[in-house]
Enzyme design. Structure first.
Site, mmCIF file in Angstrom:
data_model
loop_
_atom_site.group_PDB
_atom_site.id
_atom_site.type_symbol
_atom_site.label_atom_id
_atom_site.label_comp_id
_atom_site.label_asym_id
_atom_site.label_seq_id
_atom_site.Cartn_x
_atom_site.Cartn_y
_atom_site.Cartn_z
ATOM 1 N N PHE A 150 -47.824 26.643 78.036
ATOM 2 C CA PHE A 150 -46.870 27.756 77.343
ATOM 3 C C PHE A 150 -45.975 28.331 78.166
ATOM 4 C CE2 PHE A 150 -51.151 27.378 75.360
ATOM 5 C CZ PHE A 150 -50.544 27.131 73.981
ATOM 6 N N LEU A 151 -45.396 27.442 79.318
ATOM 7 C CA LEU A 151 -44.528 28.216 80.352
ATOM 8 C C LEU A 151 -43.287 28.057 79.749
ATOM 9 C CD1 LEU A 151 -45.534 25.733 83.205
ATOM 10 C CD2 LEU A 151 -46.680 28.004 82.376
ATOM 11 N N LYS A 202 -49.990 24.454 70.254
ATOM 12 C CA LYS A 202 -48.854 24.405 71.079
ATOM 13 C C LYS A 202 -47.565 24.097 70.110
ATOM 14 C CE LYS A 202 -45.562 23.457 73.719
ATOM 15 N NZ LYS A 202 -45.068 24.324 75.019
ATOM 16 N N LEU A 248 -37.127 38.975 68.922
ATOM 17 C CA LEU A 248 -36.194 39.502 67.927
ATOM 18 C C LEU A 248 -34.748 39.733 68.135
ATOM 19 C CD1 LEU A 248 -38.482 42.080 65.930
ATOM 20 C CD2 LEU A 248 -38.126 39.761 65.414
ATOM 21 N N GLY A 255 -32.143 27.239 71.753
ATOM 22 C CA GLY A 255 -31.824 25.663 72.107
ATOM 23 C C GLY A 255 -33.060 25.591 73.161
ATOM 24 N N CYS A 258 -37.512 22.441 74.068
ATOM 25 C CA CYS A 258 -38.587 22.628 73.422
ATOM 26 C C CYS A 258 -38.486 23.018 71.733
ATOM 27 C CB CYS A 258 -39.568 23.618 74.100
ATOM 28 S SG CYS A 258 -39.649 23.314 75.970
#
Ligand code: UGA
Length: 439
Positions: A150-151, A202, A248, A255, A258
């Site tokens: 989750f980097l 993920k 938010l 972009g 991921c």
């Protein structure tokens, strides 16, 4: 532990230096010769704060080495961590060619007990298929663990050491526990789940974050119609602890390597399984529209784009990275050029990467003042500090009417720019299209 990491991209190289620093013996496989040479000389192949220093330090200590063959990498390894690329195909599917090749090779080479840890982001169901296809028939005792990352780019090392959670998916509890020992020095909730759940967690995480962004962008668009200010609305929204302030930030859309890829892949997986993920489809559509909307706003405010000179500041998909994959700036520039505008562009680090994606005639400049000289409008597409601290009076002096600044990331001081004589518009900043065009 002895760990072989396959792939030295953002994820593989971050994992390599971090695990070596935690005391593990790491050997990383990188097949590209020129990247391999640079890595062996202690030069990072990615622009990621802190990675280069750790790389050098761990190489000197002998904790981290590099090779171009899996045979070398797997010798004595207890863990093979797969971190190779998973590009997107045009229909949203993930191209698993590299994953399949690596897993097949591991299955052929492995002689003794080995845990295969999947770090690359692969669609739900992939782990099961890899086990059936390559590992279950393998003479070596191979156990499979999904361990998604989750980097964030630009803060990958920080995120490695301070994760919100560590997720380990396996049908083999022993293997899951062995993988968790890699993170013994890291304080975070550790979740042991099934392989499919880890894989979906993920995708769902990225899809949810993308949903927050598209949602706030839609609210921002509405702000422009009703005269509200998205910064004020988001501040009030985020104050609700169930919603939170993060992600938010309204703008020209998300972009990177991921969110665009993962949302499309999850949409594909859903359809493939006979399910229409309606919210996700809307998230993707809003993100595409947000870029086109930016062009439309520029066109409306400038009275058309033909022969207009527009400077775009920021090419990377976000600050602190040279990554331009799916960067909103690139699409927007290419739309502007196709509508007849002349575009100059500048980014503190991403110019080289951007060049090959840009339409012919786009002039990439050495500094922001060169880029903005003689232009009628500026689009700030990435919120680099360099742009917030620019000498805007100097910029104004060398620009031409109508001195338009379109703050695509809502990162500038609107009041200050207006007081300097700029025609400032942001995204949802209580300054609607109707008002802009009326002036
Ligand atoms: C994202 C996730 O945040 C990571 O947790 C995940 O591990 C990673 O993808 C991945 O799957 O490998 P990253 O792509 O590096 O990380 O970038 P983010 O910081 O999440 O930003 C993504 C995009 O969203 C950027 O274009 C950014 O400008 C945009 N964004 C972000 C907004 O438009 N508004 C926001 O409020 C936040």
């Amino acid at each position: 532990m002895k760990i072989c990491i396959v792939g030295a991209g953002y994820v593989g190289l971050t994992a390599s230096v971090a695990l070596a620093r935690s005391g593990h013996q790491v050997i990383t496989v990188e097949k590209d010769k020129s990247r391999l040479n640079r890595l062996r000389q202690g030069v990072s192949t990615i622009y990621e704060p802190g990675v280069n220093d750790l790389l050098r330090a761990e190489e000197v200590k002998g904790k981290l080495t590099f090779t171009d063959t899996l045979v070398d990498g797997l010798a004595d390894a207890q863990i093979a961590m797969v971190a190779v690329g998973t590009p997107s195909l045009s229909d949203g599917r993930i191209d698993l060619t590299a994953i399949n090749e690596v897993c097949q090779e591991i299955a052929c080479i492995a002689r003794s007990r080995l845990i295969v840890v999947m770090k690359s982001t692969v669609p739900p169901g992939t782990g099961k298929r890899l086990c059936e296809r390559f590992f279950s028939s393998c003479p070596a005792d191979i156990r499979y663990v999904s361990n998604p990352e989750f980097l964030r780019e630009g803060s990958a090392l920080h995120d490695w050491y301070h994760p919100d959670r560590i997720v380990v998916g396996s049908s083999d509890l022993g293997a899951a526990k062995d993988v968790l020992t890699l993170y013994e020095d890291i304080e975070a909730p550790k979740l042991v789940v099934s392989v499919a759940s880890a894989e979906l967690a993920k995708y769902a995480s990225n899809a949810f974050l993308a949903t927050k962004i598209s949602f706030i962008n839609e609210v921002a668009n509405l702000c422009e119609l009703v005269g509200a200010d998205i910064e004020e609305v988001a501040a009030a929204l985020g104050q609700d602890s169930r919603i939170g302030h993060k992600f938010l930030k309204a703008g020209i859309g998300y972009g990177g390597s991921c969110f665009p890829k993962d949302t499309k892949a999850l949409d594909y997986v859903s359809s493939f399984n006979g399910y229409t993920f309606s919210v996700l489809k809307a998230v993707i559509e809003v993100n595409v529209r947000q870029r086109i909307r930016a062009v439309h706003k520029l066109s409306l405010t400038l009275g058309g784009l033909g022969n207009k000179r527009i400077a775009v500041l920021g090419l990377a998909f976000k600050p602190e990275t040279d990554d331009v994959r799916e960067a909103p700036a690139l699409d927007i520039i290419n739309y502007l050029v196709s509508e007849g505008a002349t575009v100059t562009a500048y980014d503190p680090v991403a110019c080289e990467n951007a060049r090959k994606h840009l339409a012919q005639g786009v002039l990439i400049c050495e500094d922001p003042y060169d880029a903005t000289r003689g232009c009628q409008a500026i689009l700030v597409a990435t919120e680099w500090d360099e742009f917030t601290t620019l000498d805007w009076s100097r910029v104004k002096q060398q620009m031409r009417e109508p001195f338009l600044v379109f703050d695509g990331r809502n990162c500038l001081d609107a009041e200050r720019l207006r007081s300097l004589g700029f025609l400032y518009i942001g995204v949802g900043r209580g300054y609607g299209l109707a008002r802009v065009t009326a002036e």
